[in-house]
Design a protein around this motif. Structure first.
Motif, PDB file in Angstrom:
ATOM      1  N   PRO A 202       3.704   4.446  14.580  1.00  0.00           N
ATOM      2  CA  PRO A 202       2.560   4.138  14.305  1.00  0.00           C
ATOM      3  C   PRO A 202       2.266   2.971  13.576  1.00  0.00           C
ATOM      4  O   PRO A 202       3.179   2.576  12.897  1.00  0.00           O
ATOM      5  CB  PRO A 202       1.899   5.463  13.344  1.00  0.00           C
ATOM      6  CG  PRO A 202       3.270   5.670  12.618  1.00  0.00           C
ATOM      7  CD  PRO A 202       4.365   5.553  13.792  1.00  0.00           C
ATOM      8  N   LEU A 203       1.095   2.232  14.029  1.00  0.00           N
ATOM      9  CA  LEU A 203       1.045   0.893  13.625  1.00  0.00           C
ATOM     10  C   LEU A 203      -0.226   0.533  12.999  1.00  0.00           C
ATOM     11  O   LEU A 203      -1.443   0.889  13.639  1.00  0.00           O
ATOM     12  CB  LEU A 203       1.272  -0.070  14.975  1.00  0.00           C
ATOM     13  CG  LEU A 203       1.041  -1.798  14.586  1.00  0.00           C
ATOM     14  CD1 LEU A 203       2.210  -2.253  13.916  1.00  0.00           C
ATOM     15  CD2 LEU A 203       1.024  -2.339  16.025  1.00  0.00           C
ATOM     16  N   MET A 204      -0.377  -0.122  12.029  1.00  0.00           N
ATOM     17  CA  MET A 204      -1.800  -0.856  11.507  1.00  0.00           C
ATOM     18  C   MET A 204      -1.576  -2.079  11.075  1.00  0.00           C
ATOM     19  O   MET A 204      -0.292  -2.599  10.740  1.00  0.00           O
ATOM     20  CB  MET A 204      -2.109   0.252  10.273  1.00  0.00           C
ATOM     21  CG  MET A 204      -1.300   0.138   9.166  1.00  0.00           C
ATOM     22  SD  MET A 204      -2.216   1.112   7.564  1.00  0.00           S
ATOM     23  CE  MET A 204      -3.635  -0.179   7.199  1.00  0.00           C
ATOM     24  N   ALA A 205      -2.647  -2.646  10.579  1.00  0.00           N
ATOM     25  CA  ALA A 205      -2.432  -4.113  10.166  1.00  0.00           C
ATOM     26  C   ALA A 205      -3.414  -4.279   8.923  1.00  0.00           C
ATOM     27  O   ALA A 205      -4.283  -3.553   8.464  1.00  0.00           O
ATOM     28  CB  ALA A 205      -2.984  -4.942  11.323  1.00  0.00           C
ATOM     29  N   ALA A 206      -3.031  -5.382   8.135  1.00  0.00           N
ATOM     30  CA  ALA A 206      -3.534  -5.822   6.882  1.00  0.00           C
ATOM     31  C   ALA A 206      -3.545  -7.318   6.843  1.00  0.00           C
ATOM     32  O   ALA A 206      -2.610  -8.147   7.182  1.00  0.00           O
ATOM     33  CB  ALA A 206      -2.846  -5.385   5.428  1.00  0.00           C
ATOM     34  N   GLY A 207      -4.945  -7.833   6.713  1.00  0.00           N
ATOM     35  CA  GLY A 207      -5.017  -9.159   6.544  1.00  0.00           C
ATOM     36  C   GLY A 207      -5.784  -9.930   5.571  1.00  0.00           C
ATOM     37  O   GLY A 207      -6.403  -9.093   4.863  1.00  0.00           O
ATOM     38  N   VAL A 208      -5.387 -10.828   4.948  1.00  0.00           N
ATOM     39  CA  VAL A 208      -5.859 -11.412   3.730  1.00  0.00           C
ATOM     40  C   VAL A 208      -6.477 -12.989   3.937  1.00  0.00           C
ATOM     41  O   VAL A 208      -5.928 -13.683   4.772  1.00  0.00           O
ATOM     42  CB  VAL A 208      -4.420 -11.784   2.650  1.00  0.00           C
ATOM     43  CG1 VAL A 208      -5.142 -12.287   1.274  1.00  0.00           C
ATOM     44  CG2 VAL A 208      -3.723 -10.471   2.662  1.00  0.00           C
ATOM     45  N   SER A 209      -7.570 -12.962   3.326  1.00  0.00           N
ATOM     46  CA  SER A 209      -8.497 -14.230   3.477  1.00  0.00           C
ATOM     47  C   SER A 209      -8.527 -14.677   5.105  1.00  0.00           C
ATOM     48  O   SER A 209      -9.190 -13.849   5.732  1.00  0.00           O
ATOM     49  CB  SER A 209      -7.825 -15.299   2.759  1.00  0.00           C
ATOM     50  OG  SER A 209      -8.628 -16.511   2.747  1.00  0.00           O
ATOM     51  N   MET A 210      -8.002 -15.850   5.645  1.00  0.00           N
ATOM     52  CA  MET A 210      -8.148 -16.013   7.022  1.00  0.00           C
ATOM     53  C   MET A 210      -7.507 -15.166   7.784  1.00  0.00           C
ATOM     54  O   MET A 210      -8.069 -14.973   9.014  1.00  0.00           O
ATOM     55  CB  MET A 210      -7.749 -17.675   7.206  1.00  0.00           C
ATOM     56  CG  MET A 210      -8.095 -18.086   8.563  1.00  0.00           C
ATOM     57  SD  MET A 210      -6.956 -19.177   9.175  1.00  0.00           S
ATOM     58  CE  MET A 210      -5.810 -18.068   9.909  1.00  0.00           C
ATOM     59  N   GLY A 211      -6.304 -14.516   7.282  1.00  0.00           N
ATOM     60  CA  GLY A 211      -5.792 -13.552   8.053  1.00  0.00           C
ATOM     61  C   GLY A 211      -6.673 -12.398   8.250  1.00  0.00           C
ATOM     62  O   GLY A 211      -6.572 -11.707   9.404  1.00  0.00           O
ATOM     63  N   GLY A 212      -7.538 -11.927   7.405  1.00  0.00           N
ATOM     64  CA  GLY A 212      -8.325 -10.829   7.608  1.00  0.00           C
ATOM     65  C   GLY A 212      -9.431 -11.171   8.358  1.00  0.00           C
ATOM     66  O   GLY A 212      -9.968 -10.370   9.359  1.00  0.00           O
ATOM     67  N   MET A 213      -9.980 -12.652   8.495  1.00  0.00           N
ATOM     68  CA  MET A 213     -10.991 -12.998   9.569  1.00  0.00           C
ATOM     69  C   MET A 213     -10.510 -12.889  10.679  1.00  0.00           C
ATOM     70  O   MET A 213     -11.278 -12.304  11.740  1.00  0.00           O
ATOM     71  CB  MET A 213     -11.347 -14.385   9.183  1.00  0.00           C
ATOM     72  CG  MET A 213     -11.945 -14.569   7.592  1.00  0.00           C
ATOM     73  SD  MET A 213     -12.255 -16.130   7.271  1.00  0.00           S
ATOM     74  CE  MET A 213     -13.187 -16.729   8.462  1.00  0.00           C
ATOM     75  N   LEU A 214      -9.229 -13.212  11.015  1.00  0.00           N
ATOM     76  CA  LEU A 214      -8.805 -13.415  12.545  1.00  0.00           C
ATOM     77  C   LEU A 214      -8.427 -12.014  12.747  1.00  0.00           C
ATOM     78  O   LEU A 214      -8.794 -11.313  13.889  1.00  0.00           O
ATOM     79  CB  LEU A 214      -7.287 -14.015  12.355  1.00  0.00           C
ATOM     80  CG  LEU A 214      -6.403 -14.062  13.729  1.00  0.00           C
ATOM     81  CD1 LEU A 214      -7.049 -14.749  14.696  1.00  0.00           C
ATOM     82  CD2 LEU A 214      -4.969 -14.411  13.394  1.00  0.00           C
ATOM     83  N   LEU A 215      -8.078 -11.097  11.805  1.00  0.00           N
ATOM     84  CA  LEU A 215      -7.832  -9.658  12.245  1.00  0.00           C
ATOM     85  C   LEU A 215      -9.083  -8.873  12.763  1.00  0.00           C
ATOM     86  O   LEU A 215      -9.286  -8.207  13.834  1.00  0.00           O
ATOM     87  CB  LEU A 215      -7.451  -8.595  11.040  1.00  0.00           C
ATOM     88  CG  LEU A 215      -7.055  -7.473  11.436  1.00  0.00           C
ATOM     89  CD1 LEU A 215      -6.040  -7.146  12.502  1.00  0.00           C
ATOM     90  CD2 LEU A 215      -6.431  -6.597   9.810  1.00  0.00           C
ATOM     91  N   LEU A 216     -10.307  -8.947  11.767  1.00  0.00           N
ATOM     92  CA  LEU A 216     -11.532  -8.513  12.421  1.00  0.00           C
ATOM     93  C   LEU A 216     -12.154  -9.185  13.605  1.00  0.00           C
ATOM     94  O   LEU A 216     -12.624  -8.302  14.485  1.00  0.00           O
ATOM     95  CB  LEU A 216     -12.343  -8.683  11.135  1.00  0.00           C
ATOM     96  CG  LEU A 216     -12.432  -8.070   9.977  1.00  0.00           C
ATOM     97  CD1 LEU A 216     -13.779  -8.319   9.101  1.00  0.00           C
ATOM     98  CD2 LEU A 216     -12.002  -6.665  10.242  1.00  0.00           C
ATOM     99  N   ASN A 217     -11.752 -10.359  13.763  1.00  0.00           N
ATOM    100  CA  ASN A 217     -12.259 -11.137  15.014  1.00  0.00           C
ATOM    101  C   ASN A 217     -11.587 -10.377  16.239  1.00  0.00           C
ATOM    102  O   ASN A 217     -12.272 -10.218  17.469  1.00  0.00           O
ATOM    103  CB  ASN A 217     -12.110 -12.538  15.039  1.00  0.00           C
ATOM    104  CG  ASN A 217     -13.037 -13.211  14.317  1.00  0.00           C
ATOM    105  OD1 ASN A 217     -14.223 -12.758  13.966  1.00  0.00           O
ATOM    106  ND2 ASN A 217     -12.971 -14.457  13.534  1.00  0.00           N
TER     107      ASN A 217
END
Length: 400
Positions: A202-217
């Motif tokens: 099973p795979l999930m993701a976590a993004g911080v600051s710009m990494g989070g923006m990229l993930l939501l996009n």
């Protein structure tokens, strides 16, 4: 002699009075500060979501979302929290396994793996839960906030893989292309590679600051087609126009904007031999703000006609409606990188898959707590509890 004794007595009485007065004044100031801290600074976070089921799931398995957040009492102010975290928090040792994967345009991406092979909780590698982590604008797998997230994952027996953006972690840039918050092609390549490498995990993701923006996009683009089971993002910039405006205020420019601009320019200069084929490097190095850097470099690299077009495309605030997996978003309302008034609370209420967790204080990737916050922060606790909830209670999560 008697006169001398009288004078000495008067002197002692006066100084004793001054000492008592100073002590009582200090005691009064301390009492006032404690009152203000407990009544105005320490607060429970706001949990905003459009679905009762998701809210109940979070309250049941992530109790941190209901607890009062007590920021470190001597550095609760947003800028102080933001500036001090890299220096105060420890950098725990993590042994990575590096992997370079190829991209369609002839470039490569650096991935750092923490496999947790020695952890007895999930001894079978093929089915071990995996967390993909995306660092911030200039961050890599070596940032303290990333190392703490990896350590929290290791405690639970999970595998981590850190997606380092092109050209930031020491590898050579093979093509004249770096990265941005709007273009998700490299992230899609990474997620596909990780999923194919461990098909049963099973795979999930976590993004911080710009990494989070990229993930939501990315999530807004892929919808239900993503192999990710869930995602969590921290301190993301919801509206890039508002973010840059905030960072261009005089004090914020001095404390943050100037430094980050220099970091971005240093990366460009480091890969000058590749990038100068398409870009005026000297002109880019004269930029004084992140906005000027993006105007002269980032927006042009990814084919945007104007900086406004790029910033509009990079902003996740108007894309929440397209997200179709559970996502938890932690932001501090005093974050100077992402102003509280730009957080899309109304849009979050309209998507049953999205939950916003908003603290009154915490700054940008700060969230320090405790008297001397050397170890885990409030953000780390949110991360640990949420990823555990996702992997250990996945059947319930599907029903949210």
């Amino acid at each position: 002699m008697n006169e001398l004794i009288r004078e000495l007595s008067v002197y002692l009485d006066i100084n004793l009075f001054d000492t008592r007065t100073s002590f009582l004044f200090a005691l009064g100031c301390g009492a006032v500060y404690i009152y203000i801290y407990l009544c105005s600074i320490s607060r429970k976070p706001q949990l905003i979501t459009g679905a009762t089921r998701l809210s109940q799931f979070l309250q049941r398995y992530c109790p941190v979302v209901t607890e009062t957040y007590y920021p470190t009492f001597w550095c609760w102010e947003a800028r102080v929290q933001t500036l001090l975290r890299p220096f105060i928090t420890t950098k725990p040792y993590v042994e990575y396994r590096n992997e370079l994967i190829k991209t369609a345009d002839g470039g490569h991406i650096s991935l750092d793996w923490s496999d947790s092979d020695d952890n007895a909780l999930y001894p079978i590698s093929t089915t071990r839960p995996t967390v993909l982590i995306l660092p911030g604008l200039t961050g890599t797998s070596k940032e303290s906030y990333i190392l703490h997230m990896v350590k929290q994952s290791e405690i639970l027996g999970y595998r981590c893989v850190i997606f380092n953006n092109r050209g930031v972690s020491g590898e050579k840039l093979l093509t004249p292309r770096t990265y941005c918050a709007a273009n998700t092609e490299d992230l899609e390549t990474v997620i596909s590679h990780v999923q194919k490498t461990f098909v049963e995990a099973p795979l999930m993701a976590a993004g911080v600051s710009m990494g989070g923006m990229l993930l939501l996009n990315y999530l807004s683009k892929t919808g239900q087609q993503t192999p990710l089971k869930a995602a969590v993002v921290f301190s993301i910039g919801w509206d890039v126009f508002e973010c840059t405006a905030s960072l261009e205020k005089p004090l914020n420019w001095i404390l943050f904007n100037y430094y980050l601009t220099n970091c971005l320019q240093a990366s460009v200069n480091r890969h000058r031999h590749v990038l100068e084929k398409l870009f005026d490097i000297d002109y880019i190095l004269k930029a004084k703000t992140i906005r000027e850097f993006d105007e002269r470099f980032t927006s042009l690299m990814f084919g945007y006609k104007t900086i406004a077009d790029y910033y509009r495309d990079a902003s996740p605030n108007h894309k929440l409606k397209s997200i179709e997996i559970p996502v938890l978003c932690l932001n501090a309302l005093d974050d100077v990188f992402s102003p509280g008034h730009a957080i899309p609370t109304q849009s979050a209420k309209q998507n049953p898959k999205v939950a916003l967790l908003l603290t009154a204080h915490g700054g940008h990737i700060g969230f320090l707590e405790g008297i001397f916050p050397r170890w885990a922060t409030y953000m780390d606790r949110v991360f640990k509890q949420f990823i555990q909830a996702v992997f250990e209670h996945k059947d319930e999560l599907k029903n949210t």
